[in-house]
Design a protein around this motif. Sequence first.
Motif, PDB file in Angstrom:
ATOM      1  N   ASP A   1       0.829  -1.206   0.000  1.00  0.00           N
ATOM      2  CA  ASP A   1       0.000   0.000   0.000  1.00  0.00           C
ATOM      3  C   ASP A   1       0.863   1.256   0.000  1.00  0.00           C
ATOM      4  OD1 ASP A   1      -3.132  -0.593   0.715  1.00  0.00           O
ATOM      5  OD2 ASP A   1      -1.793  -2.183   1.419  1.00  0.00           O
TER       6      ASP A   1
ATOM      7  N   VAL B   1       0.394   5.503   0.702  1.00  0.00           N
ATOM      8  CA  VAL B   1      -0.424   6.638   1.128  1.00  0.00           C
ATOM      9  C   VAL B   1       0.333   7.903   0.748  1.00  0.00           C
ATOM     10  CG1 VAL B   1      -1.524   7.842   3.051  1.00  0.00           C
ATOM     11  CG2 VAL B   1      -1.440   5.329   3.033  1.00  0.00           C
TER      12      VAL B   1
ATOM     13  N   THR C   1       3.582   1.108   3.036  1.00  0.00           N
ATOM     14  CA  THR C   1       3.222   0.381   4.247  1.00  0.00           C
ATOM     15  C   THR C   1       2.420  -0.876   3.918  1.00  0.00           C
ATOM     16  OG1 THR C   1       2.013   0.561   6.330  1.00  0.00           O
ATOM     17  CG2 THR C   1       1.125   1.782   4.472  1.00  0.00           C
TER      18      THR C   1
ATOM     19  N   GLN D   1       0.317  -1.805   6.461  1.00  0.00           N
ATOM     20  CA  GLN D   1      -0.802  -1.563   7.366  1.00  0.00           C
ATOM     21  C   GLN D   1      -1.223  -0.095   7.253  1.00  0.00           C
ATOM     22  OE1 GLN D   1       0.973  -2.916  11.110  1.00  0.00           O
ATOM     23  NE2 GLN D   1      -0.099  -4.878  10.902  1.00  0.00           N
ATOM     24  N   PRO D   2      -2.010   0.233   6.253  1.00  0.00           N
ATOM     25  CA  PRO D   2      -2.332   1.641   5.988  1.00  0.00           C
ATOM     26  C   PRO D   2      -3.314   2.268   6.975  1.00  0.00           C
ATOM     27  CG  PRO D   2      -3.488   0.205   4.459  1.00  0.00           C
ATOM     28  CD  PRO D   2      -2.543  -0.673   5.225  1.00  0.00           C
ATOM     29  N   LYS D   3      -4.159   1.466   7.619  1.00  0.00           N
ATOM     30  CA  LYS D   3      -5.229   2.045   8.449  1.00  0.00           C
ATOM     31  C   LYS D   3      -4.713   2.946   9.560  1.00  0.00           C
ATOM     32  CE  LYS D   3      -9.429   0.867  11.000  1.00  0.00           C
ATOM     33  NZ  LYS D   3     -10.336  -0.217  11.456  1.00  0.00           N
ATOM     34  N   PRO D   4      -3.766   2.504  10.436  1.00  0.00           N
ATOM     35  CA  PRO D   4      -3.300   3.415  11.495  1.00  0.00           C
ATOM     36  C   PRO D   4      -2.600   4.655  10.941  1.00  0.00           C
ATOM     37  CG  PRO D   4      -2.006   1.380  11.456  1.00  0.00           C
ATOM     38  CD  PRO D   4      -3.178   1.159  10.568  1.00  0.00           C
TER      39      PRO D   4
ATOM     40  N   ILE E   1      -3.374   6.241   8.068  1.00  0.00           N
ATOM     41  CA  ILE E   1      -4.413   7.150   7.588  1.00  0.00           C
ATOM     42  C   ILE E   1      -5.116   7.823   8.756  1.00  0.00           C
ATOM     43  CG2 ILE E   1      -6.622   7.238   6.369  1.00  0.00           C
ATOM     44  CD1 ILE E   1      -5.538   4.983   4.557  1.00  0.00           C
ATOM     45  N   GLU E   2      -5.377   7.059   9.816  1.00  0.00           N
ATOM     46  CA  GLU E   2      -6.013   7.643  11.013  1.00  0.00           C
ATOM     47  C   GLU E   2      -5.138   8.732  11.622  1.00  0.00           C
ATOM     48  OE1 GLU E   2      -6.678   4.259  13.462  1.00  0.00           O
ATOM     49  OE2 GLU E   2      -8.554   3.686  12.461  1.00  0.00           O
TER      50      GLU E   2
ATOM     51  N   ASP F   1      -5.291  11.874   9.501  1.00  0.00           N
ATOM     52  CA  ASP F   1      -6.566  12.594   9.613  1.00  0.00           C
ATOM     53  C   ASP F   1      -6.494  13.729  10.632  1.00  0.00           C
ATOM     54  OD1 ASP F   1      -7.868  11.157   7.676  1.00  0.00           O
ATOM     55  OD2 ASP F   1      -8.760   9.711   9.064  1.00  0.00           O
TER      56      ASP F   1
ATOM     57  N   HIS G   1      -4.896   7.120  -0.835  1.00  0.00           N
ATOM     58  CA  HIS G   1      -4.499   5.753  -0.492  1.00  0.00           C
ATOM     59  C   HIS G   1      -4.718   4.872  -1.723  1.00  0.00           C
ATOM     60  CE1 HIS G   1      -5.633   1.746   1.628  1.00  0.00           C
ATOM     61  NE2 HIS G   1      -4.352   1.757   1.282  1.00  0.00           N
TER      62      HIS G   1
END
Length: 308
Positions: free
Chosen positions: A231, A233, A267, A269-272, A274-275, A278, A287
């Motif tokens: 991924d 970002v 990465t 693990q993109p979720k943390p 991106i959070e 934010d 993303h």
Amino acid sequence: MSELLLDARHLSKRYGGQAVVNDLSFHIAPGECLGVIGPNGAGKTTTIRMCLGLTPPDTGEIHALGLHMPRDALAIKAQLGVVSQFDSLDPDFSCAENLLVYGRYFGMKDRAIRERIPELLEFAALSHKADAKPAQLSGGMRRRLSLARALVNDPRLLMLDEPTTGLDPQARHLMWERLQVLMQQGKSILLTTHFMDEAERLCTRLIVLDHGRKIAEGTPRELIAQHLEPDVVEAYGDGALALMDDASLKALAARVEVSGETVFFYTAQPKPLIEALDAHPKLRILHRPANLEDLFLKLTGRQIREEG
């Protein structure tokens, strides 16, 4: 190895003491599109010229279609189709006449060429332009005519040197559709390109050149999986470059790069990540999956290479 249409082994070429191609080996199997990508000056065009017998290698061997280049150059070229970087259509001839005259170079009889002309013009979506001269055609039309001309001798292997350079997106997509039809017909292709989406869409397999050396080889998806995190970002806008000073944010990515005003986070693990981004409302965030352009930039660098 006898079934290979092209087998190049340990090719090297120097100009003025500088290695332009350095111990390069590759092959093309029937029905395969081999893409060659790399920065300006990587050796792509020199490699094609050696395969065409236009530039002799200093060292190495080229076998094509069961023959040896340059010893059997004429017999090999009779079975090749070539589209060069630059327009070489005859400006004084119509589209149909360009095909007729080019077919004569292969010793084809006029009757046989004339029988093929309607089919070739239809393939190039130029049936309505048979009597038009190249100056009356758009850039995309001229490139399609060049491709049709390269097919006049029904070649087994096509060598295309940046065939869509200078075309708008619509013309490029039409050219891609025509190349995919040729591969469905069993044609083999050697393709050089600067367009990573083109390479990813068309090529069965890729080699990446830099400073004349092969630095990677594989299918587009294999190369992306081998060299990149899955991924990406992208962060750009107000305050993007200041993110490079945030150690906790950078720790959420396996690799971080900057190009211009954009920060690229690579990465798995993109979720943390991106959070965390934010919390910076002025930033714009994109993303996306890693792609061939990311691979190209990682392997060859982000610094601009000048022509020459």
